[in-house]
Design an enzyme around this catalytic site. Sequence first.
Site, PDB file in Angstrom:
ATOM      1  N   ARG A  46      48.072  62.119  38.861  1.00 39.74           N
ATOM      2  CA  ARG A  46      47.601  61.360  37.694  1.00 39.74           C
ATOM      3  C   ARG A  46      48.807  60.842  36.914  1.00 39.74           C
ATOM      4  O   ARG A  46      48.839  59.705  36.468  1.00 39.74           O
ATOM      5  CB  ARG A  46      46.696  62.223  36.786  1.00 39.74           C
ATOM      6  CG  ARG A  46      46.391  61.504  35.469  1.00 39.74           C
ATOM      7  CD  ARG A  46      45.226  62.050  34.650  1.00 39.74           C
ATOM      8  NE  ARG A  46      44.984  63.449  34.750  1.00 39.74           N
ATOM      9  CZ  ARG A  46      45.737  64.416  34.186  1.00 39.74           C
ATOM     10  NH1 ARG A  46      46.792  64.088  33.449  1.00 39.74           N
ATOM     11  NH2 ARG A  46      45.454  65.677  34.359  1.00 39.74           N
ATOM     12  N   TYR A  98      36.319  37.156  28.371  1.00 42.33           N
ATOM     13  CA  TYR A  98      35.642  37.762  29.522  1.00 42.33           C
ATOM     14  C   TYR A  98      34.558  38.727  29.001  1.00 42.33           C
ATOM     15  O   TYR A  98      34.832  39.542  28.122  1.00 42.33           O
ATOM     16  CB  TYR A  98      36.667  38.506  30.387  1.00 42.33           C
ATOM     17  CG  TYR A  98      36.046  39.278  31.530  1.00 42.33           C
ATOM     18  CD1 TYR A  98      35.569  38.608  32.647  1.00 42.33           C
ATOM     19  CD2 TYR A  98      35.913  40.658  31.475  1.00 42.33           C
ATOM     20  CE1 TYR A  98      34.980  39.311  33.690  1.00 42.33           C
ATOM     21  CE2 TYR A  98      35.326  41.365  32.508  1.00 42.33           C
ATOM     22  CZ  TYR A  98      34.870  40.682  33.613  1.00 42.33           C
ATOM     23  OH  TYR A  98      34.284  41.379  34.639  1.00 42.33           O
ATOM     24  N   ASP A 170      45.687  38.269  28.523  1.00 42.21           N
ATOM     25  CA  ASP A 170      44.993  38.521  29.790  1.00 42.21           C
ATOM     26  C   ASP A 170      45.386  37.388  30.733  1.00 42.21           C
ATOM     27  O   ASP A 170      44.968  36.244  30.570  1.00 42.21           O
ATOM     28  CB  ASP A 170      43.479  38.560  29.544  1.00 42.21           C
ATOM     29  CG  ASP A 170      42.677  38.883  30.814  1.00 42.21           C
ATOM     30  OD1 ASP A 170      43.193  38.632  31.919  1.00 42.21           O
ATOM     31  OD2 ASP A 170      41.532  39.352  30.693  1.00 42.21           O
ATOM     32  N   LYS A 195      41.393  40.465  41.048  1.00 39.66           N
ATOM     33  CA  LYS A 195      41.240  39.036  41.292  1.00 39.66           C
ATOM     34  C   LYS A 195      42.421  38.509  42.112  1.00 39.66           C
ATOM     35  O   LYS A 195      42.577  38.922  43.253  1.00 39.66           O
ATOM     36  CB  LYS A 195      41.070  38.318  39.949  1.00 39.66           C
ATOM     37  CG  LYS A 195      40.113  39.027  38.966  1.00 39.66           C
ATOM     38  CD  LYS A 195      38.678  39.037  39.425  1.00 39.66           C
ATOM     39  CE  LYS A 195      37.766  39.966  38.617  1.00 39.66           C
ATOM     40  NZ  LYS A 195      37.759  39.806  37.174  1.00 39.66           N
TER      41      LYS A 195
HETATM   42  C1  LIG Z   1      37.417  40.592  36.024  1.00 41.01           C
HETATM   43  C2  LIG Z   1      38.124  40.382  34.744  1.00 41.01           C
HETATM   44  C3  LIG Z   1      38.393  41.452  33.868  1.00 41.01           C
HETATM   45  C4  LIG Z   1      37.914  42.874  34.144  1.00 41.01           C
HETATM   46  O1  LIG Z   1      38.537  43.419  35.250  1.00 41.01           O
HETATM   47  P1  LIG Z   1      37.848  44.490  36.261  1.00 41.01           P
HETATM   48  O2  LIG Z   1      38.881  44.677  37.292  1.00 41.01           O
HETATM   49  O3  LIG Z   1      36.574  43.879  36.735  1.00 41.01           O
HETATM   50  O4  LIG Z   1      37.588  45.714  35.442  1.00 41.01           O
HETATM   51  C5  LIG Z   1      39.095  41.175  32.700  1.00 41.01           C
HETATM   52  N1  LIG Z   1      39.493  39.916  32.394  1.00 41.01           N
HETATM   53  C6  LIG Z   1      39.240  38.870  33.212  1.00 41.01           C
HETATM   54  C7  LIG Z   1      39.717  37.518  32.820  1.00 41.01           C
HETATM   55  C8  LIG Z   1      38.549  39.058  34.400  1.00 41.01           C
HETATM   56  O5  LIG Z   1      38.284  38.010  35.193  1.00 41.01           O
END
Ligand SMILES: *Cc1c(COP(=O)(O)O)cnc(C)c1O
Length: 381
Positions: A46, A98, A170, A195
């Site tokens: 962890r 998001y 982000d 992503k």
């Molecule tokens: C998918 C996404 C998230 C969340 O991420 P997860 O891996 O699904 O928890 C946050 N911000 C954006 C812009 C996203 O596309």
Amino acid sequence: MEFNTKVIHGGQQHDPSTGAVMPPIYQTSTYAQSSPGKHKGYEYSRTANPTRTALEKALASIENGSFGLAFGSGLAAIDAVAKLLKPGDEVISTNDLYGGTYRLFTKIFEVFGIKFHFIGMDNADNIAKYVNKNTKMIWVETPTNPMLNIIDIEAVANIAKLNKLLLVVDNTFATPYLQLPLDLGADIVMHSATKYLGGHSDVVMGALIVKNKDLSDKLYFIQNASGAICGPMDSFLVLRGIKTLHLRMQRHCENGKAVAHYLASHPKIDKVYWPGFESHPNHEIAKKQMKDFGGMLSFTIFGNNYDKAIKVIENLKIFTLAESLGGVESLSGHPASMTHASIPKEEREKTGVIDSLIRLSVGIESEKDLLEDLKNALQLI
Ligand SMILES: *Cc1c(COP(=O)(O)O)cnc(C)c1O
């Protein structure tokens, strides 16, 4: 080192015990100690795991940061950032955030006494009037989902600096291939590595990257104390994904451009939202802070007919209808009935999420096949 080299070598070393070129998947929870507290830098997975460490160093390198931290999902990474705050603190955030981030902020952290302002940041000057003595953080997402609005990171960073606020960006949609928020003055870069960084739709993961040592110490403490880490196998997969990020992003951008222009010229299509068009309201900012315009875009159909939009989506063969984005395969989505279904119709329509809006994550297949797929589906309405 240039970006295209960094994605392959940045922060990496061959495995010291065997010379393995790729870091082994250290599938272990614990590490032998020769005497209490005497170990080789790892005691419990962890706290740290060598495969995760290799990934975290790569993350720091590609975002021009000093420290990287990997989490079990994008939302786990956002959760860790929000835990830097305490009751009474205030956050100024973009309004077309998001959905999962919005849910985490409003349903979990608001209950703990943190206040969020969701505002339009197209004009960065709009932020100043929400700053007060309790304000601690600005949260930016750019480009936004699904409307592809662009926020001027440098302009927001100037306001953050002036008021001694933490700026978090982000960077999931853009990736460091397209924009480097830390270089533009952000304090924390956040990713859903699920992503583009992972890039193959086979892993869920989150990441944070920072420059400042104090800030990284605080986040490492939260990462270990709260424990929302990712496992060694997932770390390996994202590390492997990053090695082709530059090649994939280049093709995502090329295909995205081709699809955007094709749709814009199609008689049945009303609006196409893609920051590469000169007519996009934030095109100049996009050109200034991004290297190219990415593979994400949205469009609407003339007449704004819900059933026609669904029919197009159902008849696409290569674009798969699915949540998520940023993988090698092209995906389609219908925000009004999927990601934004929980937002009242009137509210979502104010931001442009109307019934016929279709979002595409343009993959890296052949451009010709993608255009033909769209042509065939649009012929049926
Ligand atoms: C998918 C996404 C998230 C969340 O991420 P997860 O891996 O699904 O928890 C946050 N911000 C954006 C812009 C996203 O596309």
